[in-house]
Design a protein around this motif. Structure first.
Motif, mmCIF file in Angstrom:
data_model
loop_
_atom_site.group_PDB
_atom_site.id
_atom_site.type_symbol
_atom_site.label_atom_id
_atom_site.label_comp_id
_atom_site.label_asym_id
_atom_site.label_seq_id
_atom_site.Cartn_x
_atom_site.Cartn_y
_atom_site.Cartn_z
ATOM 1 N N SER A 123 20.033 25.746 29.638
ATOM 2 C CA SER A 123 19.938 24.750 30.771
ATOM 3 C C SER A 123 21.363 24.751 31.708
ATOM 4 C CB SER A 123 19.719 23.348 30.486
ATOM 5 O OG SER A 123 20.688 22.964 29.282
ATOM 6 N N ASP A 124 22.412 25.044 30.869
ATOM 7 C CA ASP A 124 23.868 24.865 31.588
ATOM 8 C C ASP A 124 23.911 26.466 32.304
ATOM 9 O OD1 ASP A 124 24.470 22.289 31.315
ATOM 10 O OD2 ASP A 124 24.942 22.693 29.148
ATOM 11 N N ALA A 125 24.886 26.585 33.257
ATOM 12 C CA ALA A 125 24.886 27.766 33.910
ATOM 13 C C ALA A 125 26.340 28.209 33.274
ATOM 14 C CB ALA A 125 25.399 27.570 35.207
ATOM 15 N N TYR A 126 26.729 29.376 33.391
ATOM 16 C CA TYR A 126 27.796 30.064 32.798
ATOM 17 C C TYR A 126 28.408 31.202 33.987
ATOM 18 C CZ TYR A 126 26.839 28.621 28.132
ATOM 19 O OH TYR A 126 26.682 27.917 27.119
ATOM 20 N N LYS A 127 29.898 30.874 33.862
ATOM 21 C CA LYS A 127 30.609 31.693 34.947
ATOM 22 C C LYS A 127 31.212 32.886 33.898
ATOM 23 C CE LYS A 127 33.144 29.582 37.652
ATOM 24 N NZ LYS A 127 33.994 29.054 38.619
ATOM 25 N N VAL A 128 30.704 33.946 34.367
ATOM 26 C CA VAL A 128 31.196 35.221 33.227
ATOM 27 C C VAL A 128 31.880 36.233 33.962
ATOM 28 C CG1 VAL A 128 30.390 36.826 31.530
ATOM 29 C CG2 VAL A 128 28.875 34.738 31.872
ATOM 30 N N THR A 129 33.133 36.677 33.452
ATOM 31 C CA THR A 129 34.184 37.504 33.931
ATOM 32 C C THR A 129 33.871 38.983 33.203
ATOM 33 O OG1 THR A 129 35.643 35.977 34.753
ATOM 34 C CG2 THR A 129 36.224 38.257 34.447
ATOM 35 N N GLY A 130 33.537 40.090 34.086
ATOM 36 C CA GLY A 130 33.507 41.287 33.380
ATOM 37 C C GLY A 130 33.827 42.473 34.191
ATOM 38 N N TYR A 131 33.568 43.653 33.786
ATOM 39 C CA TYR A 131 33.649 44.856 34.542
ATOM 40 C C TYR A 131 32.309 45.687 34.476
ATOM 41 C CZ TYR A 131 38.936 44.384 34.060
ATOM 42 O OH TYR A 131 40.146 44.106 33.967
ATOM 43 N N PHE A 147 22.639 44.921 37.122
ATOM 44 C CA PHE A 147 23.780 45.776 36.651
ATOM 45 C C PHE A 147 24.130 45.338 35.168
ATOM 46 C CE2 PHE A 147 25.329 42.727 39.787
ATOM 47 C CZ PHE A 147 26.561 42.244 39.003
ATOM 48 N N SER A 148 25.131 45.983 34.517
ATOM 49 C CA SER A 148 25.791 45.559 33.347
ATOM 50 C C SER A 148 27.150 45.352 33.432
ATOM 51 C CB SER A 148 25.379 46.705 32.205
ATOM 52 O OG SER A 148 23.924 46.675 32.117
ATOM 53 N N ILE A 149 27.570 44.370 32.653
ATOM 54 C CA ILE A 149 29.128 44.110 32.754
ATOM 55 C C ILE A 149 29.692 44.377 31.225
ATOM 56 C CG2 ILE A 149 29.393 42.962 34.849
ATOM 57 C CD1 ILE A 149 29.365 40.368 33.273
ATOM 58 N N GLY A 180 33.160 49.811 37.743
ATOM 59 C CA GLY A 180 34.785 49.707 37.498
ATOM 60 C C GLY A 180 35.219 48.496 38.183
ATOM 61 N N ASP A 181 34.202 47.873 39.230
ATOM 62 C CA ASP A 181 34.672 46.825 39.721
ATOM 63 C C ASP A 181 34.795 45.421 38.615
ATOM 64 O OD1 ASP A 181 34.906 47.830 42.197
ATOM 65 O OD2 ASP A 181 32.893 47.017 42.928
ATOM 66 N N LYS A 182 35.672 44.627 38.899
ATOM 67 C CA LYS A 182 35.875 43.443 38.089
ATOM 68 C C LYS A 182 35.210 42.227 39.038
ATOM 69 C CE LYS A 182 38.972 40.280 35.845
ATOM 70 N NZ LYS A 182 40.462 39.880 35.589
ATOM 71 N N VAL A 183 34.139 41.726 38.410
ATOM 72 C CA VAL A 183 33.394 40.759 38.716
ATOM 73 C C VAL A 183 33.260 39.569 37.923
ATOM 74 C CG1 VAL A 183 31.699 42.331 40.183
ATOM 75 C CG2 VAL A 183 31.081 41.704 37.903
ATOM 76 N N THR A 211 36.472 42.098 42.457
ATOM 77 C CA THR A 211 37.752 42.750 42.663
ATOM 78 C C THR A 211 37.460 44.431 42.764
ATOM 79 O OG1 THR A 211 38.997 41.069 41.626
ATOM 80 C CG2 THR A 211 40.145 42.982 41.624
ATOM 81 N N THR A 212 37.914 44.861 43.657
ATOM 82 C CA THR A 212 37.621 46.504 43.677
ATOM 83 C C THR A 212 38.278 47.147 42.610
ATOM 84 O OG1 THR A 212 37.678 46.310 46.177
ATOM 85 C CG2 THR A 212 37.797 48.677 45.132
ATOM 86 N N GLY A 213 37.363 47.921 41.804
ATOM 87 C CA GLY A 213 37.847 48.810 40.732
ATOM 88 C C GLY A 213 38.491 50.017 40.975
ATOM 89 N N ILE A 214 37.892 51.089 40.050
ATOM 90 C CA ILE A 214 38.638 52.418 40.042
ATOM 91 C C ILE A 214 37.713 53.224 40.854
ATOM 92 C CG2 ILE A 214 39.755 51.865 38.016
ATOM 93 C CD1 ILE A 214 37.244 53.551 36.673
ATOM 94 N N HIS A 215 36.735 52.796 41.665
ATOM 95 C CA HIS A 215 36.030 53.897 42.202
ATOM 96 C C HIS A 215 36.505 54.544 43.398
ATOM 97 C CE1 HIS A 215 35.385 50.266 44.238
ATOM 98 N NE2 HIS A 215 35.187 50.603 45.348
#
Length: 252
Positions: A123-131, A147-149, A180-183, A211-215
């Motif tokens: 029910s709650d939302a989550y703010k998830v950081t990953g690549y 996509f997957s992180i 490779g982007d960090k989102v 955040t722009t990654g290594i591409h």
């Protein structure tokens, strides 16, 4: 139209005031754009209506029906018309739920989603950081992406981000996100099950930041051997993130 007979034989019309929803749910913080799901008030006869909120710590509402979300919890929004010589008195309510949003790593999000019953969502939302480790689809028709992180670049423990929209609900187009982007992605977590196969995912999501990654990294020696992130040597047919000449790059 329903009429009400008065004491002197007069008739009054229904006020026809209403909320767009009997109940509504939004997520605190607005980073994920869910405030667009706030209820709207319908007043087709432009009647003089007063508004109240039962829990002003959760949300307030002004004399024009504009809602301000302030905190987590539930409140009842009430619109009241006292009646006049032409229209009957009326009162309508809407229950507004404001959910919390939690900062999370991919590992924590996977643990939360994995603990849910099959087919259930938080029910709650989550703010998830990953690549971003893999992009399954960018839909030009719907303007979203799947996509997957992972917690690390090229990590194997991944959270599927399903049908995610861009920042502030904008459409996602080719090139907006890359492996490779960090989102940071905000949404609800779900244990999606189909054909007895469970997929842990974030749904109803939107990008908070990219955040722009290594591409964009290139190297000078095109003939240098390439290795995948797990150390395997790969040839020119391999697609994805590779280490070549001591540098990371995308081999497309």
């Amino acid at each position: 139209m329903i009429y009400k007979k008065g004491a002197a034989g007069d008739t009054k019309l229904d006020a026809n005031i209403s909320w767009s929803k009997v109940s509504a749910s939004v997520t605190l913080g607005n980073e994920d754009g869910t405030y667009k799901y706030l209820p709207t008030f319908n007043n087709p006869n432009s009647l003089n209506v007063s508004f109240t909120s039962s829990e002003t710590s959760v949300a307030t509402i002004d004399n024009s029906g504009n809602i301000s979300v302030l905190g987590v919890g539930e409140t009842t929004l009430t619109a009241t018309f006292a009646g006049n010589s032409s229209y009957k008195e009326a009162e309508v309510t809407c229950k507004l739920t404001v959910n919390n949003i939690f900062e999370s790593t991919v590992a924590n999000a996977l643990a939360v989603a994995g603990a849910l019953d099959a087919g259930k969502s938080t029910s709650d939302a989550y703010k998830v950081t990953g690549y971003i480790t893999d992009i399954e689809e960018i839909s030009s028709q719907y303007g979203n992406a799947t996509f997957s992180i992972a917690d690390t670049e090229g990590g194997s423990d991944v959270l599927l981000i399903y049908h995610c929209y861009g920042i502030n609900g904008a459409s996602i187009a080719d090139g907006d996100i890359n492996v490779g982007d960090k989102v940071i992605v905000a949404g609800t977590l779900k244990n999606y099950v189909k054909d007895e196969v469970s997929t842990l995912e974030l749904t109803n999501g939107q990008l908070v930041s990219v955040t722009t990654g290594i591409h964009a990294v290139t190297i000078d020696d095109a003939n240098a051997p390439a290795y995948s992130l797990d150390g395997r040597r790969v040839d020119q047919n391999y697609r994805g993130v590779v280490i070549k000449g001591g540098k990371k790059m995308i081999q497309k």
